[in-house]
Design a protein around this motif. Structure first.
Motif, mmCIF file in Angstrom:
data_model
loop_
_atom_site.group_PDB
_atom_site.id
_atom_site.type_symbol
_atom_site.label_atom_id
_atom_site.label_comp_id
_atom_site.label_asym_id
_atom_site.label_seq_id
_atom_site.Cartn_x
_atom_site.Cartn_y
_atom_site.Cartn_z
ATOM 1 N N SER A 9 0.822 -1.210 0.000
ATOM 2 C CA SER A 9 0.000 0.000 0.000
ATOM 3 C C SER A 9 0.856 1.260 0.000
ATOM 4 C CB SER A 9 -0.925 0.003 1.221
ATOM 5 O OG SER A 9 -0.160 -0.023 2.408
ATOM 6 N N ASN A 10 2.150 1.119 0.272
ATOM 7 C CA ASN A 10 3.057 2.262 0.372
ATOM 8 C C ASN A 10 4.107 2.278 -0.726
ATOM 9 O OD1 ASN A 10 4.206 4.559 1.466
ATOM 10 N ND2 ASN A 10 5.392 3.461 2.991
ATOM 11 N N LEU A 11 4.729 1.121 -0.989
ATOM 12 C CA LEU A 11 5.813 1.033 -1.967
ATOM 13 C C LEU A 11 5.276 0.538 -3.307
ATOM 14 C CD1 LEU A 11 8.485 -0.834 0.214
ATOM 15 C CD2 LEU A 11 7.832 1.566 0.281
ATOM 16 N N SER A 12 5.819 1.094 -4.378
ATOM 17 C CA SER A 12 5.404 0.693 -5.721
ATOM 18 C C SER A 12 6.398 -0.289 -6.339
ATOM 19 C CB SER A 12 5.263 1.936 -6.602
ATOM 20 O OG SER A 12 4.900 1.584 -7.909
ATOM 21 N N SER A 13 7.713 0.026 -6.204
ATOM 22 C CA SER A 13 8.730 -0.869 -6.757
ATOM 23 C C SER A 13 10.030 -0.712 -5.981
ATOM 24 C CB SER A 13 8.952 -0.585 -8.249
ATOM 25 O OG SER A 13 9.417 0.739 -8.447
ATOM 26 N N GLY A 29 2.635 7.371 -5.981
ATOM 27 C CA GLY A 29 2.658 8.816 -6.156
ATOM 28 C C GLY A 29 3.860 9.257 -6.966
ATOM 29 N N GLY A 30 4.843 8.329 -7.157
ATOM 30 C CA GLY A 30 5.957 8.611 -8.058
ATOM 31 C C GLY A 30 7.269 9.046 -7.447
ATOM 32 N N ARG A 31 7.300 9.328 -6.144
ATOM 33 C CA ARG A 31 8.583 9.707 -5.535
ATOM 34 C C ARG A 31 9.536 8.511 -5.528
ATOM 35 N NH1 ARG A 31 7.588 10.360 -0.134
ATOM 36 N NH2 ARG A 31 5.704 9.190 -0.512
ATOM 37 N N VAL A 32 10.814 8.783 -5.836
ATOM 38 C CA VAL A 32 11.836 7.734 -5.859
ATOM 39 C C VAL A 32 12.995 8.174 -4.977
ATOM 40 C CG1 VAL A 32 13.429 6.393 -7.296
ATOM 41 C CG2 VAL A 32 11.181 7.067 -8.214
ATOM 42 N N HIS A 52 5.873 -5.244 2.911
ATOM 43 C CA HIS A 52 7.039 -4.459 2.475
ATOM 44 C C HIS A 52 7.069 -3.099 3.176
ATOM 45 C CE1 HIS A 52 7.722 -7.469 -0.578
ATOM 46 N NE2 HIS A 52 6.523 -7.264 -1.077
ATOM 47 N N GLY A 53 5.897 -2.476 3.304
ATOM 48 C CA GLY A 53 5.831 -1.160 3.935
ATOM 49 C C GLY A 53 6.237 -1.184 5.393
ATOM 50 N N LYS A 54 5.752 -2.172 6.146
ATOM 51 C CA LYS A 54 6.118 -2.272 7.564
ATOM 52 C C LYS A 54 7.605 -2.545 7.716
ATOM 53 C CE LYS A 54 1.677 -3.704 9.448
ATOM 54 N NZ LYS A 54 0.903 -4.788 10.069
ATOM 55 N N TYR A 55 8.151 -3.432 6.861
ATOM 56 C CA TYR A 55 9.589 -3.713 6.942
ATOM 57 C C TYR A 55 10.382 -2.452 6.655
ATOM 58 C CZ TYR A 55 14.116 -5.829 6.556
ATOM 59 O OH TYR A 55 15.439 -6.127 6.780
ATOM 60 N N PHE A 56 9.969 -1.723 5.623
ATOM 61 C CA PHE A 56 10.652 -0.473 5.281
ATOM 62 C C PHE A 56 10.625 0.489 6.468
ATOM 63 C CE2 PHE A 56 10.197 3.943 4.004
ATOM 64 C CZ PHE A 56 11.417 4.148 3.380
ATOM 65 N N ASN A 57 9.462 0.672 7.051
ATOM 66 C CA ASN A 57 9.325 1.624 8.166
ATOM 67 C C ASN A 57 10.175 1.235 9.364
ATOM 68 O OD1 ASN A 57 7.507 3.191 6.724
ATOM 69 N ND2 ASN A 57 5.717 2.181 7.590
ATOM 70 N N ARG A 58 10.272 -0.046 9.644
ATOM 71 C CA ARG A 58 10.996 -0.510 10.837
ATOM 72 C C ARG A 58 12.507 -0.623 10.628
ATOM 73 N NH1 ARG A 58 6.788 -5.306 12.001
ATOM 74 N NH2 ARG A 58 5.157 -4.071 12.991
ATOM 75 N N ASN A 59 12.931 -0.952 9.399
ATOM 76 C CA ASN A 59 14.332 -1.335 9.205
ATOM 77 C C ASN A 59 15.132 -0.486 8.221
ATOM 78 O OD1 ASN A 59 14.378 -3.987 10.771
ATOM 79 N ND2 ASN A 59 12.588 -4.214 9.461
ATOM 80 N N ILE A 60 14.473 0.398 7.483
ATOM 81 C CA ILE A 60 15.190 1.168 6.459
ATOM 82 C C ILE A 60 14.999 2.671 6.650
ATOM 83 C CG2 ILE A 60 15.402 1.619 3.979
ATOM 84 C CD1 ILE A 60 14.470 -1.372 3.616
#
Length: 70
Positions: A9-13, A29-32, A52-60
Protein backbone atom coordinates in the motif's frame (compact mmCIF):
# COMPACT_ATOMS: atom_id res chain seq x y z
CA UNK A 1 18.46 0.84 -11.96
CA UNK A 2 15.84 -1.78 -12.67
CA UNK A 3 13.10 -1.96 -10.09
CA UNK A 4 10.69 -4.82 -9.43
CA UNK A 5 7.02 -4.04 -8.70
CA UNK A 6 5.92 -5.01 -5.19
CA UNK A 7 2.46 -5.49 -3.73
CA UNK A 8 2.29 -2.83 -1.04
CA UNK A 9 0.00 0.00 0.00
CA UNK A 10 3.06 2.26 0.37
CA UNK A 11 5.81 1.03 -1.97
CA UNK A 12 5.40 0.69 -5.72
CA UNK A 13 8.73 -0.87 -6.76
CA UNK A 14 12.13 -1.81 -5.35
CA UNK A 15 15.55 -2.05 -6.96
CA UNK A 16 18.97 -2.92 -5.60
CA UNK A 17 22.52 -2.37 -6.86
CA UNK A 18 24.53 -4.98 -4.98
CA UNK A 19 27.97 -3.72 -6.06
CA UNK A 20 27.26 -0.23 -4.66
CA UNK A 21 24.82 -1.29 -1.91
CA UNK A 22 22.19 1.16 -3.14
CA UNK A 23 18.53 0.40 -2.50
CA UNK A 24 16.10 2.30 -4.73
CA UNK A 25 12.45 2.57 -3.75
CA UNK A 26 9.59 4.07 -5.69
CA UNK A 27 6.59 5.06 -3.62
CA UNK A 28 3.00 5.31 -4.80
CA UNK A 29 2.66 8.82 -6.16
CA UNK A 30 5.96 8.61 -8.06
CA UNK A 31 8.58 9.71 -5.54
CA UNK A 32 11.84 7.73 -5.86
CA UNK A 33 14.52 7.53 -3.19
CA UNK A 34 17.95 5.90 -3.10
CA UNK A 35 19.23 4.57 0.22
CA UNK A 36 22.98 4.13 0.58
CA UNK A 37 25.19 1.47 2.23
CA UNK A 38 22.27 -0.95 2.53
CA UNK A 39 23.48 -4.54 3.00
CA UNK A 40 22.23 -7.21 0.61
CA UNK A 41 20.56 -8.97 3.56
CA UNK A 42 18.31 -5.95 4.18
CA UNK A 43 17.20 -5.93 0.53
CA UNK A 44 16.49 -9.66 0.65
CA UNK A 45 14.52 -9.34 3.89
CA UNK A 46 12.52 -6.44 2.43
CA UNK A 47 11.62 -8.45 -0.65
CA UNK A 48 10.62 -11.48 1.46
CA UNK A 49 8.66 -9.56 4.08
CA UNK A 50 4.94 -10.18 4.49
CA UNK A 51 4.50 -6.40 4.54
CA UNK A 52 7.04 -4.46 2.47
CA UNK A 53 5.83 -1.16 3.93
CA UNK A 54 6.12 -2.27 7.56
CA UNK A 55 9.59 -3.71 6.94
CA UNK A 56 10.65 -0.47 5.28
CA UNK A 57 9.32 1.62 8.17
CA UNK A 58 11.00 -0.51 10.84
CA UNK A 59 14.33 -1.34 9.21
CA UNK A 60 15.19 1.17 6.46
CA UNK A 61 13.46 4.53 6.90
CA UNK A 62 15.62 6.93 8.95
CA UNK A 63 18.33 4.26 9.33
CA UNK A 64 20.25 4.84 6.08
CA UNK A 65 21.45 7.95 4.31
CA UNK A 66 19.24 8.72 1.33
CA UNK A 67 18.56 11.10 -1.54
CA UNK A 68 15.32 11.78 -3.34
CA UNK A 69 16.02 11.35 -7.04
CA UNK A 70 12.51 11.94 -8.38
Amino acid sequence: MNRVPVSSSNLSSVGYDESNQVLEIEFHGGRVYQYFDVPKRIHQELMNANSHGKYFNRNIEDKYRYDQIK
